[in-house]
Design an enzyme around this catalytic site. Structure first.
Site, short mmCIF file in Angstrom:
data_model
loop_
_atom_site.label_atom_id
_atom_site.label_comp_id
_atom_site.label_asym_id
_atom_site.label_seq_id
_atom_site.Cartn_x
_atom_site.Cartn_y
_atom_site.Cartn_z
CG ASP A 1 34.14 11.94 40.17
OD1 ASP A 1 34.33 11.12 41.08
OD2 ASP A 1 35.02 12.24 39.33
CD GLU B 1 33.72 23.41 38.64
OE1 GLU B 1 32.53 23.11 38.34
OE2 GLU B 1 34.63 22.59 38.75
CG ASP C 1 33.43 31.29 25.24
OD1 ASP C 1 33.05 32.35 24.68
OD2 ASP C 1 33.69 30.25 24.61
CG ASN D 1 41.30 24.43 37.30
OD1 ASN D 1 41.42 25.62 37.06
ND2 ASN D 1 42.34 23.65 37.62
CB SER E 1 38.00 20.47 31.08
OG SER E 1 37.80 19.15 31.54
#
Length: 253
Positions: free
Chosen positions: A42, A113, A142, A156, A158
């Site tokens: 990817d 993202e 975080d 996202n 994860s």
């Protein structure tokens, strides 16, 4: 014969596959190609999508890596026929507009993202404004990210964000290890939303912003929105349609 340009990851497996495919089908220069075949995982697919934006060449990925969610299965035979049968999905990126503590302005596109991440040991403090209205005055975390539908199965997911079908016209907004407000799990926003992240106590709690491969450190504000004037074209085999893969991922246990 379809004019194919081959792009390969730097791994031994991908480079060897490229050599065999070039021997079978030739290798057109990018300016003369009708399609790009990306060989890798990817990460290589994202790199190829970015590199072909100006020409809007469709990209057909074949998995020579590990995950390969965006990729088709690898096979050497009948490649032009597979490309001719493939389904095409237009993917629009997010455009990130970041301002740093020095006043520098950085822009980048993200097909997966735009994420904000704390740089040091202390949690980040971030204000979130949507379409000019403050929706979260202070998120202690975080980090936080906003994803495209195509990228909703990546970082996202994860971070426990929702998977979004390609046709949904939604952008997942997902916190990363939120401390306060503890029960906030994110939001689903209309795809035409204008999202603004402002970093609170930025000197004490520095934050980096990342859009796919572009990282900007010590940001004080980051704006993100979908840019529908830009598109990448992803080709997928009918039995591995990208929209179907995204739906199926929601039922993976």
């Amino acid at each position: 014969m379809t004019r194919i340009h081959f792009a390969a990851a730097s791994t031994e497996q991908a480079l060897a596959a490229r050599d065999r495919l070039v021997a079978l089908y030739g290798d057109a220069e990018p300016d003369a190609a009708e399609v790009v075949v990306a060989l890798g995982g990817d990460g290589l697919m994202l790199e190829t999508m970015h590199s072909m934006l100006e020409r809007e060449l469709p990209v057909y990925g074949m998995n020579c890596g590990s995950v390969g969610f965006l990729m088709n299965d690898f096979a050497e035979a009948d490649l032009p026929a597979r490309i001719a049968r493939a389904q095409c999905n237009d993917i629009h990126p997010l455009r990130m507009h970041a301002i740093t503590s020095t006043g520098a302005v950085e822009e980048a596109l993200a097909f997966n993202e735009v994420s904000l991440l704390r740089q040091l040991r202390q949690a980040a403090k971030i204000r979130i404004t949507i379409d000019g209205r403050v929706r979260l005055a202070e998120l202690i975390c975080d980090g936080v990210l906003v994803s495209t539908p195509a990228g909703s199965t990546a970082y996202n997911l994860s971070a426990h964000g929702p998977i979004v079908p390609l046709s949904a016209n939604l952008l997942p907004l997902t916190p990363i290890s939120a401390f306060r407000p503890r029960r906030w799990r994110g939001a689903l926003l209309p795809s035409d939303s204008e999202i603004l992240f402002e970093i609170l106590e930025s000197e004490k709690r520095p934050v980096a912003a990342v859009a796919d491969f572009t990282e900007v450190r010590r940001v004080i504000s980051v704006a993100a929105s979908e840019d529908r004037s830009v598109r990448a074209r992803i080709l997928s085999d009918p039995d591995r349609a990208l929209s179907e893969r995204i739906i199926r991922e929601q039922f993976t246990v």
